[in-house]
Design a protein around this motif. Sequence first.
Motif, PDB file in Angstrom:
ATOM      1  N   ARG A 211       0.804  -1.210   0.000  1.00 10.90           N
ATOM      2  CA  ARG A 211       0.000   0.000   0.000  1.00 10.90           C
ATOM      3  C   ARG A 211       0.848   1.276   0.000  1.00 10.90           C
ATOM      4  NH1 ARG A 211      -5.012  -0.282   1.595  1.00 10.90           N
ATOM      5  NH2 ARG A 211      -4.508  -1.978   3.052  1.00 10.90           N
ATOM      6  N   LYS A 212       1.927   1.295   0.798  1.00 15.47           N
ATOM      7  CA  LYS A 212       2.707   2.537   0.896  1.00 15.47           C
ATOM      8  C   LYS A 212       3.348   2.896  -0.446  1.00 15.47           C
ATOM      9  CE  LYS A 212       6.872   0.292   2.783  1.00 15.47           C
ATOM     10  NZ  LYS A 212       7.797   0.257   3.951  1.00 15.47           N
ATOM     11  N   TRP A 213       3.750   1.881  -1.209  1.00 15.40           N
ATOM     12  CA  TRP A 213       4.348   2.174  -2.512  1.00 15.40           C
ATOM     13  C   TRP A 213       3.284   2.594  -3.521  1.00 15.40           C
ATOM     14  CZ3 TRP A 213       8.987   3.558  -3.206  1.00 15.40           C
ATOM     15  CH2 TRP A 213       9.996   3.095  -2.365  1.00 15.40           C
ATOM     16  N   ARG A 214       2.110   1.977  -3.407  1.00 10.52           N
ATOM     17  CA  ARG A 214       1.011   2.377  -4.285  1.00 10.52           C
ATOM     18  C   ARG A 214       0.672   3.858  -4.046  1.00 10.52           C
ATOM     19  NH1 ARG A 214      -1.871  -1.536  -3.324  1.00 10.52           N
ATOM     20  NH2 ARG A 214      -3.298  -0.898  -1.680  1.00 10.52           N
ATOM     21  N   LEU A 215       0.574   4.242  -2.781  1.00 12.71           N
ATOM     22  CA  LEU A 215       0.224   5.618  -2.445  1.00 12.71           C
ATOM     23  C   LEU A 215       1.321   6.598  -2.849  1.00 12.71           C
ATOM     24  CD1 LEU A 215      -1.389   4.973   1.041  1.00 12.71           C
ATOM     25  CD2 LEU A 215      -2.563   5.838  -0.994  1.00 12.71           C
ATOM     26  N   LEU A 216       2.579   6.192  -2.704  1.00  7.21           N
ATOM     27  CA  LEU A 216       3.681   7.074  -3.078  1.00  7.21           C
ATOM     28  C   LEU A 216       3.691   7.319  -4.585  1.00  7.21           C
ATOM     29  CD1 LEU A 216       7.249   7.100  -1.643  1.00  7.21           C
ATOM     30  CD2 LEU A 216       6.938   7.226  -4.101  1.00  7.21           C
ATOM     31  N   LYS A 292       0.691   1.367  13.823  1.00  2.00           N
ATOM     32  CA  LYS A 292       0.971   0.030  14.362  1.00  2.00           C
ATOM     33  C   LYS A 292       2.453  -0.307  14.165  1.00  2.00           C
ATOM     34  CE  LYS A 292      -0.634  -4.772  13.915  1.00  2.00           C
ATOM     35  NZ  LYS A 292       0.628  -5.416  13.514  1.00  2.00           N
ATOM     36  N   GLU A 293       2.959  -0.005  12.968  1.00  9.39           N
ATOM     37  CA  GLU A 293       4.364  -0.271  12.662  1.00  9.39           C
ATOM     38  C   GLU A 293       5.288   0.542  13.573  1.00  9.39           C
ATOM     39  OE1 GLU A 293       6.662  -0.981   8.503  1.00  9.39           O
ATOM     40  OE2 GLU A 293       5.729   0.990   8.715  1.00  9.39           O
ATOM     41  N   MET A 294       4.909   1.794  13.842  1.00  6.65           N
ATOM     42  CA  MET A 294       5.737   2.652  14.697  1.00  6.65           C
ATOM     43  C   MET A 294       5.814   2.100  16.116  1.00  6.65           C
ATOM     44  SD  MET A 294       5.133   6.602  15.933  1.00  6.65           S
ATOM     45  CE  MET A 294       3.768   6.067  16.990  1.00  6.65           C
ATOM     46  N   TRP A 295       4.652   1.737  16.690  1.00  8.71           N
ATOM     47  CA  TRP A 295       4.660   1.258  18.074  1.00  8.71           C
ATOM     48  C   TRP A 295       5.418  -0.055  18.195  1.00  8.71           C
ATOM     49  CZ3 TRP A 295       4.177   4.729  21.390  1.00  8.71           C
ATOM     50  CH2 TRP A 295       3.265   5.774  21.254  1.00  8.71           C
ATOM     51  N   GLU A 296       5.303  -0.913  17.215  1.00  6.11           N
ATOM     52  CA  GLU A 296       6.048  -2.181  17.248  1.00  6.11           C
ATOM     53  C   GLU A 296       7.543  -1.922  17.184  1.00  6.11           C
ATOM     54  OE1 GLU A 296       4.465  -4.371  13.985  1.00  6.11           O
ATOM     55  OE2 GLU A 296       2.705  -5.103  15.108  1.00  6.11           O
ATOM     56  N   ALA A 297       7.954  -0.963  16.349  1.00  2.17           N
ATOM     57  CA  ALA A 297       9.379  -0.633  16.224  1.00  2.17           C
ATOM     58  C   ALA A 297       9.903   0.005  17.508  1.00  2.17           C
ATOM     59  CB  ALA A 297       9.591   0.310  15.039  1.00  2.17           C
ATOM     60  N   LYS A 298       9.072   0.827  18.144  1.00  2.00           N
ATOM     61  CA  LYS A 298       9.500   1.461  19.396  1.00  2.00           C
ATOM     62  C   LYS A 298       9.643   0.435  20.509  1.00  2.00           C
ATOM     63  CE  LYS A 298       8.094   6.264  18.770  1.00  2.00           C
ATOM     64  NZ  LYS A 298       7.298   7.408  19.301  1.00  2.00           N
ATOM     65  N   GLU A 299       8.767  -0.545  20.547  1.00  2.28           N
ATOM     66  CA  GLU A 299       8.856  -1.599  21.553  1.00  2.28           C
ATOM     67  C   GLU A 299      10.141  -2.405  21.389  1.00  2.28           C
ATOM     68  OE1 GLU A 299       5.367  -3.964  21.370  1.00  2.28           O
ATOM     69  OE2 GLU A 299       4.055  -2.383  22.167  1.00  2.28           O
ATOM     70  N   ASN A 301      12.788  -1.101  20.188  1.00  3.88           N
ATOM     71  CA  ASN A 301      13.865  -0.103  20.267  1.00  3.88           C
ATOM     72  C   ASN A 301      14.628   0.039  18.947  1.00  3.88           C
ATOM     73  OD1 ASN A 301      15.179   1.874  21.814  1.00  3.88           O
ATOM     74  ND2 ASN A 301      16.878   0.496  22.301  1.00  3.88           N
ATOM     75  N   ILE A 302      13.898  -0.056  17.834  1.00  3.35           N
ATOM     76  CA  ILE A 302      14.542   0.087  16.521  1.00  3.35           C
ATOM     77  C   ILE A 302      13.946   1.265  15.743  1.00  3.35           C
ATOM     78  CG2 ILE A 302      15.219  -2.334  16.320  1.00  3.35           C
ATOM     79  CD1 ILE A 302      12.747  -2.800  14.566  1.00  3.35           C
ATOM     80  N   TRP A 303      13.127   2.063  16.400  1.00  2.45           N
ATOM     81  CA  TRP A 303      12.530   3.226  15.741  1.00  2.45           C
ATOM     82  C   TRP A 303      13.572   4.341  15.627  1.00  2.45           C
ATOM     83  CZ3 TRP A 303       8.437   4.172  12.873  1.00  2.45           C
ATOM     84  CH2 TRP A 303       8.034   5.492  12.655  1.00  2.45           C
ATOM     85  N   LYS A 304      13.781   4.851  14.430  1.00  2.95           N
ATOM     86  CA  LYS A 304      14.799   5.877  14.205  1.00  2.95           C
ATOM     87  C   LYS A 304      14.200   7.205  13.721  1.00  2.95           C
ATOM     88  CE  LYS A 304      18.286   2.399  13.056  1.00  2.95           C
ATOM     89  NZ  LYS A 304      19.248   1.898  12.028  1.00  2.95           N
ATOM     90  N   GLY A 305      12.886   7.278  13.756  1.00  3.89           N
ATOM     91  CA  GLY A 305      12.239   8.495  13.285  1.00  3.89           C
ATOM     92  C   GLY A 305      12.181   9.600  14.311  1.00  3.89           C
ATOM     93  N   GLU A 306      12.519   9.252  15.579  1.00  3.12           N
ATOM     94  CA  GLU A 306      12.422  10.198  16.694  1.00  3.12           C
ATOM     95  C   GLU A 306      11.025  10.817  16.706  1.00  3.12           C
ATOM     96  OE1 GLU A 306      15.773  12.815  16.234  1.00  3.12           O
ATOM     97  OE2 GLU A 306      17.202  11.231  16.713  1.00  3.12           O
ATOM     98  N   GLU A 307      10.926  12.146  16.706  1.00  2.00           N
ATOM     99  CA  GLU A 307       9.608  12.784  16.752  1.00  2.00           C
ATOM    100  C   GLU A 307       9.049  13.096  15.362  1.00  2.00           C
ATOM    101  OE1 GLU A 307       8.001  12.946  19.623  1.00  2.00           O
ATOM    102  OE2 GLU A 307       9.788  11.959  20.417  1.00  2.00           O
ATOM    103  N   GLY A 314      11.073   3.182   5.425  1.00  2.00           N
ATOM    104  CA  GLY A 314      11.401   1.770   5.226  1.00  2.00           C
ATOM    105  C   GLY A 314      11.111   0.864   6.395  1.00  2.00           C
ATOM    106  N   GLY A 315      10.413   1.349   7.431  1.00  2.00           N
ATOM    107  CA  GLY A 315      10.074   0.491   8.568  1.00  2.00           C
ATOM    108  C   GLY A 315      10.630   0.975   9.887  1.00  2.00           C
ATOM    109  N   PHE A 316      11.570   1.933   9.828  1.00  2.00           N
ATOM    110  CA  PHE A 316      12.192   2.399  11.062  1.00  2.00           C
ATOM    111  C   PHE A 316      11.999   3.900  11.300  1.00  2.00           C
ATOM    112  CE2 PHE A 316      14.729  -1.098   9.239  1.00  2.00           C
ATOM    113  CZ  PHE A 316      14.479  -2.067  10.200  1.00  2.00           C
ATOM    114  N   GLY A 317      11.184   4.538  10.473  1.00  2.00           N
ATOM    115  CA  GLY A 317      10.859   5.944  10.702  1.00  2.00           C
ATOM    116  C   GLY A 317      11.701   6.952   9.954  1.00  2.00           C
ATOM    117  N   LYS A 318      12.882   6.539   9.481  1.00  2.00           N
ATOM    118  CA  LYS A 318      13.720   7.469   8.727  1.00  2.00           C
ATOM    119  C   LYS A 318      13.197   7.578   7.296  1.00  2.00           C
ATOM    120  CE  LYS A 318      18.156   7.466   9.015  1.00  2.00           C
ATOM    121  NZ  LYS A 318      19.571   7.061   8.970  1.00  2.00           N
ATOM    122  N   PRO A 319      13.279   8.760   6.692  1.00  2.00           N
ATOM    123  CA  PRO A 319      12.801   8.884   5.309  1.00  2.00           C
ATOM    124  C   PRO A 319      13.640   8.029   4.374  1.00  2.00           C
ATOM    125  CG  PRO A 319      14.053  10.827   5.945  1.00  2.00           C
ATOM    126  CD  PRO A 319      13.856  10.026   7.197  1.00  2.00           C
TER     127      PRO A 319
END
Length: 414
Positions: A211-216, A292-299, A301-307, A314-319
């Motif tokens: 879906r994310k690629w379709r929307l992009l 959902k993806e963000m909260w799972e990544a934060k749990e 400790n692999i979320w890199k998007g910060e705020e 790509g799954g970790f919050g960074k563009p």
Amino acid sequence: MASGSIEKRGPNSWRLIVEAGDSGVRDKQTKTIKIDDKALLRTTKKLQEYLDGELHTFKKEVESGEYIKPQKMTLDHFFENEWKPKYAANTDNLSPLSYKTYQTYYASHLKDKLGHKELGVIKTIHLVTFINDLSKPEARKDGKDKPLSPGTIQYIYRILKNILQRATEWQFIKANPIIGVKRPKVVQTESAYYDEDEAKVIIAALYDEPRKWRLLILGAMIGGFRRGELVGLEWKDIDLNNGTMDVVNSISLTEKGKAIEKGPKNKSSKRTVTLPDWYMEELKIHRKEWMKEMWEAKELNIWKGEEREYVFHGGFGKPYYHSYPYRWWSRFTERRGLKKIRFHDLRHSCATLLIEAGASMKAIQKQLGHAREQTTSDIYAHVTKKLSRDTAEKFNKFSPQNLQLNTTNKSSIK
């Protein structure tokens, strides 16, 4: 000991005068500076402090022998010590990507041929010869046995013109030698695009993709967004209820793993785009999946998007790396055996589809964020001409020959 003075020359220009040497032989040097900061010009005390500081620096350069008379300064020295820090590094003048590209082209084509020349001795004929020589196969630096493309030659001309224009404005040289050099011509090719039938095929194929690629991809094809605008898009810039997206950020360069962000390409590029209801409904679903993806990544400790909340990542919050959408798009069209166009041509497809639907050039200009309506008209002239031909052909049934044929057939039936 050097002595110095300041002499006002114009509304926003001053001449710095420094005399150094013994009482018998005094070396007099002058330097003109311009101040464009209107706030500084209005403040007498701060203005004087600024001028005194410039004079102090100038005196030190003269005393140490480091001062180079403007006309004696080489193009290399001006490029590195004046143009880059005082003009090019300012993102209001050049985008980070353009700045990097300018430096690359300068190092590849300008440095060896002109870099060693003093500004004061660069003549128009030197530049005419330089530009002409760029058409020779040996001008290439990548080993390919063919001349540089006209577009590349024009780009090199543009860089040289920019540098010399700054040298002229800052009074390092009295006249710009490139003024007498004709701008290299480039034959504009028609932009590739998808028409309505081709767009339907692409959209159908996209519904078998994430879906994310379709929307992009659809953001480019039906929204007219540039690649950098989509990579830099955040949820705060989207109004899901009213179906709009605000273009306020762009990522067109990644250095050392870090996205280089900037505002839109120009003032007109900062815009609000309204998208179809079906697109926004799917974007709402993507938002839920994104959370959902963000909260799972934060749990984990692999979320890199910060705020920051980049809509596409790509799954970790960074563009995404700024060029990655193009690579995905190329692989997608190849996998599917679809007509391949550049990622940027998806934006051209948006304009084409709007033209075919009867939208005005003014509306398309605003959708795409062009600074002038004429720019839109020039780029898509071939589309409007084709539509004009198609429209004219609809009246072929009224040609005298067809009318005569129809009359004859009716007579024979009787």
